[in-house]
Write a protein that holds these residues in place. Structure first.
Motif, short mmCIF file in Angstrom:
data_model
loop_
_atom_site.label_atom_id
_atom_site.label_comp_id
_atom_site.label_asym_id
_atom_site.label_seq_id
_atom_site.Cartn_x
_atom_site.Cartn_y
_atom_site.Cartn_z
N LEU A 26 0.82 -1.21 0.00
CA LEU A 26 0.00 0.00 0.00
C LEU A 26 0.86 1.26 0.00
O LEU A 26 0.56 2.24 -0.71
CB LEU A 26 -0.92 0.00 1.22
N ALA A 27 1.92 1.25 0.77
CA ALA A 27 2.80 2.42 0.84
C ALA A 27 3.47 2.68 -0.50
O ALA A 27 3.56 3.83 -0.96
CB ALA A 27 3.85 2.23 1.93
N LEU A 28 3.94 1.62 -1.16
CA LEU A 28 4.62 1.80 -2.44
C LEU A 28 3.64 2.20 -3.54
O LEU A 28 3.95 3.07 -4.36
CB LEU A 28 5.35 0.50 -2.82
N ALA A 29 2.46 1.59 -3.56
CA ALA A 29 1.46 1.96 -4.56
C ALA A 29 1.05 3.42 -4.40
O ALA A 29 0.90 4.15 -5.39
CB ALA A 29 0.24 1.05 -4.45
N THR A 30 0.89 3.87 -3.15
CA THR A 30 0.52 5.27 -2.90
C THR A 30 1.62 6.23 -3.33
O THR A 30 1.36 7.28 -3.92
CB THR A 30 0.20 5.46 -1.41
N ALA A 31 2.86 5.86 -3.04
CA ALA A 31 3.99 6.70 -3.45
C ALA A 31 4.03 6.84 -4.96
O ALA A 31 4.33 7.91 -5.50
CB ALA A 31 5.29 6.11 -2.93
N ARG A 32 3.69 5.78 -5.66
CA ARG A 32 3.69 5.83 -7.12
C ARG A 32 2.50 6.62 -7.66
O ARG A 32 2.57 7.20 -8.75
CB ARG A 32 3.67 4.41 -7.69
N ALA A 33 1.40 6.64 -6.91
CA ALA A 33 0.27 7.47 -7.31
C ALA A 33 0.62 8.95 -7.21
O ALA A 33 0.17 9.77 -8.02
CB ALA A 33 -0.95 7.16 -6.44
N VAL A 34 1.43 9.30 -6.21
CA VAL A 34 1.87 10.68 -6.02
C VAL A 34 2.93 11.05 -7.04
O VAL A 34 2.88 12.11 -7.66
CB VAL A 34 2.41 10.88 -4.60
N ARG A 35 3.88 10.16 -7.22
CA ARG A 35 4.99 10.41 -8.16
C ARG A 35 5.23 9.15 -8.97
O ARG A 35 5.93 8.24 -8.52
CB ARG A 35 6.25 10.82 -7.40
N PRO A 36 4.64 9.02 -10.15
CA PRO A 36 4.74 7.79 -10.95
C PRO A 36 6.19 7.45 -11.25
O PRO A 36 7.05 8.33 -11.42
CB PRO A 36 3.99 8.13 -12.24
N PRO A 37 6.51 6.14 -11.33
CA PRO A 37 7.87 5.73 -11.68
C PRO A 37 8.21 6.11 -13.11
O PRO A 37 7.33 6.28 -13.95
CB PRO A 37 7.82 4.20 -11.51
N THR A 38 9.48 6.29 -13.35
CA THR A 38 9.93 6.62 -14.70
C THR A 38 10.11 5.34 -15.50
O THR A 38 10.06 4.24 -14.97
CB THR A 38 11.28 7.37 -14.65
N GLU A 39 10.36 5.49 -16.79
CA GLU A 39 10.54 4.32 -17.65
C GLU A 39 11.85 3.61 -17.41
O GLU A 39 12.07 2.51 -17.91
CB GLU A 39 10.43 4.73 -19.12
N THR A 40 12.74 4.21 -16.65
CA THR A 40 14.02 3.57 -16.39
C THR A 40 14.07 2.89 -15.03
O THR A 40 15.08 2.29 -14.67
CB THR A 40 15.16 4.60 -16.43
N GLY A 41 12.96 2.93 -14.28
CA GLY A 41 12.97 2.28 -12.98
C GLY A 41 11.58 2.14 -12.42
O GLY A 41 10.68 2.92 -12.75
N ARG A 42 11.37 1.16 -11.55
CA ARG A 42 10.05 0.89 -11.00
C ARG A 42 9.76 1.72 -9.76
O ARG A 42 8.63 1.93 -9.41
CB ARG A 42 9.92 -0.60 -10.66
N ASN A 43 10.78 2.18 -9.06
CA ASN A 43 10.55 2.89 -7.81
C ASN A 43 10.26 4.36 -8.04
O ASN A 43 10.82 4.97 -8.94
CB ASN A 43 11.77 2.76 -6.88
N PRO A 44 9.37 4.94 -7.24
CA PRO A 44 9.06 6.35 -7.41
C PRO A 44 10.23 7.24 -7.03
O PRO A 44 11.12 6.81 -6.32
CB PRO A 44 7.88 6.55 -6.45
#
Length: 295
Positions: free
Chosen positions: A277-295
């Protein structure tokens, strides 16, 4: 094994399955062959190979949906820039599967039809609202992934049906997804417990919608609607995630096996749900780039 046929088209594969109700489909062989070599179950008496069918190896990426041919490999999902940015939970899961060789040969269709409760792609496909297309001599039907999975090693597909396509809807704006699993090592591991989350935030920052699915804690990968409902309209913070994780842990029915005990799996469900949930929410705030999965 007494019979083996290699189909060149989906239509030919469907005809072969229709003519032999006991035949099993084989693509990469990372589930079927490995299970036979490990003595878990013998190879079926009749195999229909689909690895040469070009139409099943195609992908189509549009704004409205991602369309994956059944032969799409885990490596393709792991490496696709668009999957990493828009359907991040799928890329997370694909990157965890087996070894590089396994990811290069194992397929989405094979993973689903093997229907292991510990399969990594199952929970991400559930929270992303995926559906499958099944084809037989009687025609084609479409059903949600949740309705395909029936139990350990079992699906609702008829013996003569071929899984041809997996469709994943495009994510809404201000949303993110993630898959997290508990493991003892980073390679060649099977999920002990896993969780996928898809979160959409409202303009005011509160949770607009949330989907949660769990891996390896029930006879199939499963959604946890009570935990999802608890999140709606709440602040996307650690306290809210912890409450949802507690509810999710109460819904599981894990087993004890050589990899973990039932009590341990139940306790660790809270951990992976909170992290997903924490990681999905972080990605909703700042989507990951095409060069990496982490926000």
């Amino acid at each position: 094994m007494s019979r083996y046929a290699a189909a060149r088209t989906a239509a030919e594969a469907v005809d072969l399955l229709g003519a032999d109700p006991g035949a099993r489909v084989i693509a990469g062989g990372t589930d079927l062959v490995v299970a036979a070599r490990n003595g878990k179950q013998p190879l079926p008496g009749s195999l229909v190979a689909v690895h040469r069918i070009a139409e099943l190896a195609r992908q189509r990426d549009a704004e409205a949906e991602l369309e994956l041919g059944a032969l799409t490999t885990h490596a393709w999902l792991e490496c696709s820039p668009r999957v990493r940015t828009r359907w991040s939970a799928l890329a997370d899961a694909a990157a965890m599967i087996g070894s590089p060789a396994t990811r290069a040969t194992g397929t989405v269709g094979g993973n689903l039809m093997n229907a292991s409760p510990a399969m990594d792609l199952g929970s991400p496909l559930l929270v992303l609202g995926a559906e499958v297309e099944l084809r037989s001599g009687r025609g084609t039907r479409t059903l949600p992934v949740a309705e395909l999975l029936a139990g350990p090693g079992r699906t609702t597909a008829a013996p003569d049906e071929l899984l041809t396509i997996v469709r994943v809807p495009g994510p809404p704006s201000r949303s993110g997804s993630a898959y997290v699993r508990l493991e003892h090592r980073k390679a060649m591991e099977i999920a002990i417990v896993g969780a996928a989350a898809a979160v959409r935030l409202r303009p005011d920052g509160l949770v607009g919608s949330a989907l949660l699915a769990l891996t390896a804690v029930a006879p199939t990968c499963l959604r946890v609607p009570h935990a999802e409902a608890l999140l709606i309209g709440r602040r996307a913070d650690a306290e809210t995630f912890a409450e949802a994780a507690t509810v999710a842990a109460a819904a599981v029915a894990p087993i004890t096996d050589v990899r973990a005990g039932a009590a341990y799996r139940r306790a660790m469900t809270s951990v992976v749900v909170t992290r997903a949930l924490a990681l999905a929410t972080a990605r909703a705030v700042r989507p990951p780039t095409e060069t990496g999965r982490n926000p």
